[in-house]
Design a protein around this motif. Structure first.
Motif, PDB file in Angstrom:
ATOM      1  N   GLN A   1      -0.608  12.933   3.823  1.00 23.01           N
ATOM      2  CA  GLN A   1      -1.854  12.737   3.088  1.00 23.01           C
ATOM      3  C   GLN A   1      -1.805  11.460   2.266  1.00 23.01           C
ATOM      4  O   GLN A   1      -2.817  10.762   2.120  1.00 23.01           O
ATOM      5  N   ARG A   2      -0.632  11.102   1.756  1.00 21.94           N
ATOM      6  CA  ARG A   2      -0.469   9.843   1.039  1.00 21.94           C
ATOM      7  C   ARG A   2      -0.688   8.655   1.980  1.00 21.94           C
ATOM      8  O   ARG A   2      -1.281   7.636   1.596  1.00 21.94           O
ATOM      9  N   VAL A   3      -0.194   8.783   3.211  1.00 26.46           N
ATOM     10  CA  VAL A   3      -0.414   7.735   4.215  1.00 26.46           C
ATOM     11  C   VAL A   3      -1.912   7.557   4.461  1.00 26.46           C
ATOM     12  O   VAL A   3      -2.407   6.425   4.546  1.00 26.46           O
ATOM     13  N   CYS A   4      -2.635   8.678   4.563  1.00 28.72           N
ATOM     14  CA  CYS A   4      -4.091   8.606   4.780  1.00 28.72           C
ATOM     15  C   CYS A   4      -4.797   7.950   3.594  1.00 28.72           C
ATOM     16  O   CYS A   4      -5.780   7.219   3.779  1.00 28.72           O
ATOM     17  N   ILE A   5      -4.314   8.202   2.397  1.00 25.93           N
ATOM     18  CA  ILE A   5      -4.888   7.553   1.213  1.00 25.93           C
ATOM     19  C   ILE A   5      -4.615   6.045   1.267  1.00 25.93           C
ATOM     20  O   ILE A   5      -5.501   5.231   0.987  1.00 25.93           O
TER      21      ILE A   5
ATOM     22  N   MET B   1       9.265   3.091   5.239  1.00 34.44           N
ATOM     23  CA  MET B   1       8.655   4.212   5.962  1.00 34.44           C
ATOM     24  C   MET B   1       7.580   3.759   6.941  1.00 34.44           C
ATOM     25  O   MET B   1       7.116   4.546   7.764  1.00 34.44           O
ATOM     26  N   ALA B   2       7.191   2.497   6.874  1.00 30.76           N
ATOM     27  CA  ALA B   2       6.144   1.977   7.758  1.00 30.76           C
ATOM     28  C   ALA B   2       6.522   2.112   9.223  1.00 30.76           C
ATOM     29  O   ALA B   2       5.650   2.195  10.091  1.00 30.76           O
ATOM     30  N   LYS B   3       7.806   2.164   9.530  1.00 35.75           N
ATOM     31  CA  LYS B   3       8.261   2.228  10.920  1.00 35.75           C
ATOM     32  C   LYS B   3       8.319   3.654  11.459  1.00 35.75           C
ATOM     33  O   LYS B   3       8.616   3.852  12.635  1.00 35.75           O
ATOM     34  N   ARG B   4       8.033   4.636  10.617  1.00 41.26           N
ATOM     35  CA  ARG B   4       8.092   6.025  11.064  1.00 41.26           C
ATOM     36  C   ARG B   4       6.766   6.455  11.689  1.00 41.26           C
ATOM     37  O   ARG B   4       5.721   5.848  11.452  1.00 41.26           O
ATOM     38  N   TYR B   5       6.846   7.548  12.444  1.00 40.88           N
ATOM     39  CA  TYR B   5       5.658   8.141  13.054  1.00 40.88           C
ATOM     40  C   TYR B   5       5.180   9.337  12.222  1.00 40.88           C
ATOM     41  O   TYR B   5       5.950   9.894  11.431  1.00 40.88           O
ATOM     42  N   PRO B   6       3.900   9.734  12.365  1.00 39.31           N
ATOM     43  CA  PRO B   6       3.358  10.815  11.522  1.00 39.31           C
ATOM     44  C   PRO B   6       4.180  12.099  11.516  1.00 39.31           C
ATOM     45  O   PRO B   6       4.312  12.747  10.476  1.00 39.31           O
ATOM     46  N   HIS B   7       4.769  12.480  12.681  1.00 34.72           N
ATOM     47  CA  HIS B   7       5.507  13.750  12.725  1.00 34.72           C
ATOM     48  C   HIS B   7       6.789  13.714  11.888  1.00 34.72           C
ATOM     49  O   HIS B   7       7.408  14.752  11.647  1.00 34.72           O
ATOM     50  N   GLU B   8       7.192  12.529  11.437  1.00 34.45           N
ATOM     51  CA  GLU B   8       8.412  12.400  10.640  1.00 34.45           C
ATOM     52  C   GLU B   8       8.149  12.539   9.140  1.00 34.45           C
ATOM     53  O   GLU B   8       9.065  12.361   8.340  1.00 34.45           O
ATOM     54  N   PHE B   9       6.918  12.875   8.779  1.00 33.73           N
ATOM     55  CA  PHE B   9       6.548  13.029   7.371  1.00 33.73           C
ATOM     56  C   PHE B   9       6.171  14.474   7.078  1.00 33.73           C
ATOM     57  O   PHE B   9       5.729  15.215   7.968  1.00 33.73           O
TER      58      PHE B   9
ATOM     59  N   LEU C   1       0.825  -1.209   0.000  1.00 32.71           N
ATOM     60  CA  LEU C   1       0.000   0.000   0.000  1.00 32.71           C
ATOM     61  C   LEU C   1       0.862   1.263   0.000  1.00 32.71           C
ATOM     62  O   LEU C   1       0.561   2.235  -0.704  1.00 32.71           O
ATOM     63  N   LEU C   2       1.938   1.269   0.778  1.00 33.11           N
ATOM     64  CA  LEU C   2       2.824   2.441   0.796  1.00 33.11           C
ATOM     65  C   LEU C   2       3.454   2.665  -0.576  1.00 33.11           C
ATOM     66  O   LEU C   2       3.549   3.800  -1.053  1.00 33.11           O
TER      67      LEU C   2
END
Length: 602
Positions: A459-463, A445-453, A435-436
């Protein structure tokens, strides 16, 4: 030639203490702004625009930041002033409008008291005078029923309304310098046009200088005399706005300009058009790609809304009785075919987001039906609703607020698959990587937290999270409105590519008419909770019939400085309130058909 600038910035350098080391994020930025002049600073997220503004205001974190160079306000050096002296200047001689109003307004104080407090503190007037002036300011930025809303709290206002409150607060003391940091990002095109016109008017009346920070090149063309282009903390180009638009010298400037959607550029084209890919070497656009017609025209709609109606009670008095109702959504009906994008457009408060939330059953509808492949979502119990919700997902406006900051993005994407029983935890984790990659991110990037984007990456993560349960319909509520132009182009292209591959249907809620023209198959225009015009994209933009549709299109800023001084019919009439008395029955509406599929309210 500027002889007495209001603001003069020379070799401004800002550094932050990160992991024990000083990192410079703004490098030797220099510019000056004269009375009645507007200077725009443009660039993508992370370019240093907002840090430059905060450095001028002295608002960077003490002890963890340091600012070098020179910042002079009417010849007075600000960087050498003690905090108490700087505090007197902030809000009085320099005012700032921030991008996110909810983080700047005190949630436990009424909006009226917050503006009045500023007037009492800086202008030394009585509380009664401050309250009268506050109402006048609220009316000036077009808050409907301003006097009645004086005692309301920030959470009771929409995002656009809260931004208007912030603008009223900033303009209250008639500052010499106004710093506007993305002040119109969350506003509809009509309100944006009115606010820009208001800033220009006050600028001429008071001799105010304006530092305007934005990523909207249409707004830059509309308001800026000169422009500074920033990239990764450096100034890459500066000059008169007309010159930069006509002959940009830097490749990055050309990239920004090429990513700007231009209203009317798709006249006569019925299909959605992707944004052109940009050659990063030259900054020049490559050929734009037309979308593939994925709409299933002969079958049944995947989503059908009939007679959707929503009311919100207004309570008041000693016993908190119902004294009125907000008619948020009134008898809405439309259908979306598989593979089709229906755009829902209109001003703040018209009911767009409430419609989306009612469809998702995040807000309770009073009446009507919402059928997903023939199943009425509004009549289901919680267990059956959860089962059906796999078929319809929502992408929210603020990706940071809709992601759990304590979960990695991999966990956030995997969660709906596990909760809905579609995958085991191990299978879900394996699916996350796919999905990513599907939304243009790397699997690691799956291991990162939202503040690191960045905002666009979030918004791509939310999609990706919305796609996790393989939905047939996605409700996208202002999903690209806060993104930079280049990132916005990437996300819109991604949504169109996914639509082609997966036959997704989109309800695309937006106030950005230029993006709507590019992504939609059909457009529905909302006003005061009702659809006043609906039809194919090329009909709505090429042959609008309802006066409100014409007003929306006329208010869109044009990315051409040559048209800056054109006269536009911007109405400053107060917005009609959607509040109605208890027992009010709306009149029956009639529609006139213009052409097949295109009709408007008469």
């Amino acid at each position: 030639m500027m002889t007495q600038p209001v603001l003069e910035v020379n070799n401004l350098t800002t550094s932050f203490l990160i992991n024990g080391r000083w990192k410079t994020v703004v490098h030797d930025v220099s510019f000056a702004i004269a009375p009645r002049e507007t200077l725009a600073i443009v660039g993508e997220s992370g370019s240093g625009k907002s840090v430059t503004a905060l450095s001028i205001m002295g608002l960077n974190a003490a002890g963890r930041s340091r600012v070098g160079g020179s910042v002079k306000l009417q010849g007075k050096e600000l960087l050498d002033l003690p905090q108490e002296a700087m505090r007197r200047i902030r809000g009085n001689e320099i005012a700032m409008i921030f991008q996110e109003p909810m983080t700047c307004l005190n949630p436990v104080l009424t909006i009226g008291s917050q503006i009045a407090e500023s007037l009492i503190l800086h202008r030394g007037i009585s509380r009664r005078e401050a309250e009268m002036e506050t109402v006048r300011l609220l009316e000036k930025v077009r808050i409907p029923s301003a006097k009645a809303r004086f005692d309301e709290y920030p959470h009771g206002f929409s995002g656009g309304m809260r931004q208007r409150v912030m603008i009223a607060m900033a303009l209250a003391c008639r500052p010499k310098l106004l710093i506007a940091d993305e002040p119109t990002t969350a506003l509809d095109v009509t309100i944006q046009a009115q606010i820009l016109d208001l800033i220009k008017t006050l600028q001429n009346e008071e001799g105010m200088a304006v530092l305007f920070i934005t990523h909207d090149m249409g707004v830059v063309a509309e308001i800026a005399d000169r422009t500074v282009v920033m990239y990764r903390g450096d100034t890459v180009e500066t000059g008169p706005t007309a010159q930069i638009f006509a002959a940009p010298k830097n490749a990055y400037t050309r990239t920004l300009l090429a990513a700007v959607p231009r209203l009317g550029s798709l006249a006569g084209i019925s299909m959605p058009i992707r944004f052109p890919d940009i050659d990063r070497e030259t900054g020049l656009p490559e050929k734009a790609t037309q979308g593939v017609d994925t709409v299933s025209r002969g079958g049944k709609p995947v989503l059908e809304v009939k007679g959707l109606t929503t009311r919100f009670d207004i309570q008041g008095g000693m016993f908190r009785g119902i004294k009125g109702r907000i008619h948020a959504v009134q008898d809405l009906s439309f259908a979306i075919m598989p593979g089709e994008t229906l755009a829902l457009v209109g001003e703040s408060g018209c009911g767009k987001s409430t419609t989306g939330r009612c469809i998702m059953r995040l807000t309770t509808a009073l009446s009507g039906s919402v059928e997903l492949d023939g199943v009425d979502l509004l009549s289901l119990d919680s267990r059956k609703l959860r089962e059906q919700r796999k078929g319809i997902q929502m992408i929210f406006q603020d990706p940071y607020a809709s992601l759990n900051p304590r979960m990695t993005v991999g966990e956030a994407i995997a969660e709906p698959m596990v909760v809905n029983g579609l995958q085991t935890p191990a299978q879900a984790n394996a699916k996350v990587a796919d999905l990513l990659q599907r939304v243009g991110l790397q699997a690691e990037m799956a291991k990162r937290y939202p503040h690191e984007f960045s905002g666009g990456q979030r918004q791509r993560v939310c999609i990706a999270r919305a796609l996790a349960v393989a939905p047939r319909v996605i409700v996208a509520d202002e999903s690209v409105s806060a993104l930079d132009v280049s990132v916005k182009a990437q996300v819109v292209n991604l949504m169109m590519e996914l639509q082609e591959k997966l036959k997704l249907a989109y309800l695309f809620i937006s106030h950005d008419m230029a993006v709507v023209e590019r992504i939609s198959h059909r457009v529905a225009v909302m006003y005061l909770g009702e659809i006043v015009e609906i039809g194919p994209r090329e009909e709505i933009f090429g042959n609008p019939q309802h006066p409100y549709t014409k007003k929306l299109l006329a208010a869109v800023p044009v990315a051409d400085p040559a048209q800056r001084h054109r006269v536009r019919a911007i109405s400053n009439d107060e917005i009609i309130s959607p509040i109605r008395p208890v027992g009010y029955t709306p009149p029956a509406r009639q529609y006139q058909q213009v052409s097949p599929g295109h009709s408007f309210m008469i």
